[in-house]
Write a protein that holds these residues in place. Structure first.
Motif, PDB file in Angstrom:
ATOM      1  N   LEU A 148      -7.032   7.252   1.660  1.00 25.32           N
ATOM      2  CA  LEU A 148      -6.388   6.570   0.543  1.00 25.32           C
ATOM      3  C   LEU A 148      -6.022   7.513  -0.599  1.00 25.32           C
ATOM      4  N   GLU A 149      -6.842   8.493  -0.883  1.00 23.06           N
ATOM      5  CA  GLU A 149      -6.528   9.419  -1.976  1.00 23.06           C
ATOM      6  C   GLU A 149      -5.269  10.219  -1.664  1.00 23.06           C
ATOM      7  N   LYS A 150      -5.094  10.615  -0.420  1.00 25.17           N
ATOM      8  CA  LYS A 150      -3.869  11.334  -0.029  1.00 25.17           C
ATOM      9  C   LYS A 150      -2.654  10.432  -0.155  1.00 25.17           C
ATOM     10  N   ILE A 151      -2.812   9.187   0.255  1.00 28.67           N
ATOM     11  CA  ILE A 151      -1.709   8.232   0.171  1.00 28.67           C
ATOM     12  C   ILE A 151      -1.291   8.037  -1.285  1.00 28.67           C
ATOM     13  N   LYS A 152      -2.272   7.913  -2.153  1.00 30.91           N
ATOM     14  CA  LYS A 152      -1.970   7.720  -3.572  1.00 30.91           C
ATOM     15  C   LYS A 152      -1.222   8.921  -4.160  1.00 30.91           C
ATOM     16  N   LYS A 153      -1.618  10.120  -3.757  1.00 33.93           N
ATOM     17  CA  LYS A 153      -0.937  11.323  -4.254  1.00 33.93           C
ATOM     18  C   LYS A 153       0.512  11.379  -3.791  1.00 33.93           C
ATOM     19  N   ILE A 154       0.736  10.980  -2.549  1.00 32.08           N
ATOM     20  CA  ILE A 154       2.104  10.957  -2.037  1.00 32.08           C
ATOM     21  C   ILE A 154       2.958  10.005  -2.863  1.00 32.08           C
ATOM     22  N   ILE A 155       2.416   8.824  -3.149  1.00 28.13           N
ATOM     23  CA  ILE A 155       3.157   7.840  -3.952  1.00 28.13           C
ATOM     24  C   ILE A 155       3.411   8.367  -5.354  1.00 28.13           C
ATOM     25  N   ILE A 176      -9.568  -2.196  12.310  1.00 27.71           N
ATOM     26  CA  ILE A 176     -10.355  -0.971  12.200  1.00 27.71           C
ATOM     27  C   ILE A 176     -11.366  -1.026  11.055  1.00 27.71           C
ATOM     28  N   GLU A 177     -10.986  -1.652   9.958  1.00 28.13           N
ATOM     29  CA  GLU A 177     -11.941  -1.803   8.845  1.00 28.13           C
ATOM     30  C   GLU A 177     -11.655  -3.096   8.101  1.00 28.13           C
ATOM     31  N   ARG A 178     -12.573  -4.016   8.192  1.00 31.69           N
ATOM     32  CA  ARG A 178     -12.383  -5.322   7.550  1.00 31.69           C
ATOM     33  C   ARG A 178     -12.273  -5.169   6.036  1.00 31.69           C
ATOM     34  N   ASN A 179     -11.274  -5.847   5.479  1.00 32.92           N
ATOM     35  CA  ASN A 179     -10.999  -5.877   4.040  1.00 32.92           C
ATOM     36  C   ASN A 179     -10.444  -4.568   3.481  1.00 32.92           C
ATOM     37  N   PHE A 180     -10.147  -3.599   4.362  1.00 38.58           N
ATOM     38  CA  PHE A 180      -9.513  -2.380   3.856  1.00 38.58           C
ATOM     39  C   PHE A 180      -8.137  -2.697   3.277  1.00 38.58           C
ATOM     40  N   SER A 181      -7.465  -3.689   3.834  1.00 35.59           N
ATOM     41  CA  SER A 181      -6.131  -4.065   3.356  1.00 35.59           C
ATOM     42  C   SER A 181      -6.151  -4.398   1.862  1.00 35.59           C
ATOM     43  N   LYS A 182      -7.186  -5.120   1.431  1.00 41.10           N
ATOM     44  CA  LYS A 182      -7.280  -5.493   0.020  1.00 41.10           C
ATOM     45  C   LYS A 182      -7.409  -4.253  -0.857  1.00 41.10           C
ATOM     46  N   LYS A 183      -8.226  -3.330  -0.419  1.00 42.00           N
ATOM     47  CA  LYS A 183      -8.410  -2.084  -1.165  1.00 42.00           C
ATOM     48  C   LYS A 183      -7.096  -1.306  -1.255  1.00 42.00           C
ATOM     49  N   GLU A 187      -4.816  -0.549  -4.740  1.00 39.99           N
ATOM     50  CA  GLU A 187      -4.559   0.816  -5.190  1.00 39.99           C
ATOM     51  C   GLU A 187      -3.069   1.127  -5.263  1.00 39.99           C
ATOM     52  N   VAL A 188      -2.307   0.741  -4.244  1.00 44.55           N
ATOM     53  CA  VAL A 188      -0.882   1.087  -4.267  1.00 44.55           C
ATOM     54  C   VAL A 188      -0.126   0.258  -5.290  1.00 44.55           C
ATOM     55  N   ALA A 189      -0.603  -0.962  -5.563  1.00 51.10           N
ATOM     56  CA  ALA A 189       0.072  -1.804  -6.558  1.00 51.10           C
ATOM     57  C   ALA A 189      -0.023  -1.215  -7.964  1.00 51.10           C
ATOM     58  N   LYS A 190      -1.038  -0.379  -8.203  1.00 51.84           N
ATOM     59  CA  LYS A 190      -1.164   0.281  -9.504  1.00 51.84           C
ATOM     60  C   LYS A 190      -0.109   1.369  -9.701  1.00 51.84           C
ATOM     61  N   LEU A 191       0.449   1.838  -8.588  1.00 52.12           N
ATOM     62  CA  LEU A 191       1.352   2.992  -8.631  1.00 52.12           C
ATOM     63  C   LEU A 191       2.812   2.628  -8.419  1.00 52.12           C
ATOM     64  N   ALA A 192       3.076   1.373  -8.077  1.00 55.15           N
ATOM     65  CA  ALA A 192       4.445   0.957  -7.777  1.00 55.15           C
ATOM     66  C   ALA A 192       4.848  -0.217  -8.648  1.00 55.15           C
ATOM     67  N   GLU A 193       6.129  -0.289  -8.921  1.00 52.67           N
ATOM     68  CA  GLU A 193       6.646  -1.412  -9.701  1.00 52.67           C
ATOM     69  C   GLU A 193       6.567  -2.714  -8.913  1.00 52.67           C
ATOM     70  N   LYS A 194       6.629  -2.595  -7.590  1.00 55.38           N
ATOM     71  CA  LYS A 194       6.398  -3.775  -6.756  1.00 55.38           C
ATOM     72  C   LYS A 194       6.026  -3.346  -5.353  1.00 55.38           C
ATOM     73  N   VAL A 195       5.426  -4.291  -4.619  1.00 55.32           N
ATOM     74  CA  VAL A 195       4.985  -4.076  -3.238  1.00 55.32           C
ATOM     75  C   VAL A 195       5.607  -5.173  -2.389  1.00 55.32           C
ATOM     76  N   VAL A 196       6.029  -4.811  -1.176  1.00 55.33           N
ATOM     77  CA  VAL A 196       6.568  -5.793  -0.241  1.00 55.33           C
ATOM     78  C   VAL A 196       5.701  -5.773   1.012  1.00 55.33           C
ATOM     79  N   LEU A 197       5.086  -6.891   1.303  1.00 54.07           N
ATOM     80  CA  LEU A 197       4.201  -7.033   2.456  1.00 54.07           C
ATOM     81  C   LEU A 197       4.817  -8.032   3.433  1.00 54.07           C
ATOM     82  N   SER A 198       4.684  -7.770   4.723  1.00 51.22           N
ATOM     83  CA  SER A 198       5.162  -8.745   5.700  1.00 51.22           C
ATOM     84  C   SER A 198       4.158  -8.897   6.836  1.00 51.22           C
ATOM     85  N   PHE A 199       4.245 -10.046   7.502  1.00 58.25           N
ATOM     86  CA  PHE A 199       3.453 -10.275   8.706  1.00 58.25           C
ATOM     87  C   PHE A 199       4.186 -11.290   9.579  1.00 58.25           C
ATOM     88  N   PRO A 200       3.974 -11.239  10.893  1.00 63.04           N
ATOM     89  CA  PRO A 200       4.685 -12.157  11.794  1.00 63.04           C
ATOM     90  C   PRO A 200       4.148 -13.573  11.691  1.00 63.04           C
TER      91      PRO A 200
END
Length: 244
Positions: A148-155, A176-183, A187-200
């Motif tokens: 996650l720290e690497k991902i945040k730096k990229i953003i 792979i890790e329960r509730n990791f999605s929430k984390k 974190e990414v919502a703090k760095l972006a003006e908006k987030v777009v999530l999708s699921f089938p």
């Protein structure tokens, strides 16, 4: 023992270029770690396939299908209308960071030249995208979303305003890790003006709607973020949100 198991797992081409950290995480799952070696390999591959490579074909992995043609040959994207999706969800954002991008990068020509960063765990897809991106304002990065720290730096390194895509990756992360999605979302919502999530919400044929409602996810989003858009398109539900 795990070294031998890992080496056996990555003999399969579809797993050969996954980050090692992902494979190690899967081997530590309670439903995997206490199995004997043969069953451990089988179960780990089953989970990795569900999370990362379920819709990939050998032709894609071997680079026999390239550029925009990949979008029509990949089971999870052949019904996705990128032009309409991007028209609906994009505003004035200058940078798009696509987490768990899969093959979304091959829809770059619908992005009007914006900066596009694809972060993907399947190394073969990263290589194919970067070949496609050679003359475009885009790059694909081979990375594990659990770093996650690497991902945040990229953003953080991308120009504002930013939008982060999370297309159809939540289920794989939760395997792979329960509730990791929430984390990750927090974190990414703090760095972006908006987030777009999708699921089938329906099968690929769109004939059968799935029973799973994902109340745990919807409640989390409603309680912690401002929902800007919520719509369905071609069997997929898109939720656009930002920090409230």
């Amino acid at each position: 023992m795990n070294e031998e198991v890992i080496n056996e797992i990555i003999k399969k081409k579809e797993f050969s270029k996954l980050p090692r950290g992902i494979i190690e995480r899967v081997l530590e799952l309670k439903e995997v770690r206490n199995l004997d070696e043969k069953e451990k390999i089988k179960k780990a591959r089953e989970i990795l396939r569900k999370a990362f490579t379920a819709f990939l074909t050998n032709k894609i992995l071997k680079g026999k299908i390239k550029d925009e043609l990949i979008l029509k040959s990949h089971y999870s994207t052949k019904n996705r209308d990128y032009k309409e999706i991007y028209y609906k969800i994009l505003g004035k954002e200058k940078s798009i960071i696509d987490l768990g991008a899969g093959i979304n990068g091959f829809g770059y020509n619908f992005l009007d030249g914006r900066r596009y960063v694809a972060i993907e765990a399947v190394g073969q897809l990263v290589e194919l995208m970067n070949e496609f991106f050679s003359d475009k304002n885009a790059v694909a990065i081979h990375e594990d979303l659990f770093n996650l720290e690497k991902i945040k730096k990229i953003i953080e390194n991308e120009e504002k305003p930013r939008v982060v895509f999370l297309f159809n990756i939540i289920d794989g992360l939760e395997l792979i890790e329960r509730n990791f999605s929430k984390k990750l979302i927090q974190e990414v919502a703090k760095l972006a003006e908006k987030v777009v999530l999708s699921f089938p919400v329906a099968s690929l044929s769109r004939r059968t709607r799935f029973k799973a409602r994902r109340y745990w996810l919807l409640g989390f989003l409603e309680n912690n973020f401002e929902i800007l858009q919520d719509f369905e398109l071609d069997g997929e539900r898109f939720i656009v949100f930002r920090l409230s």
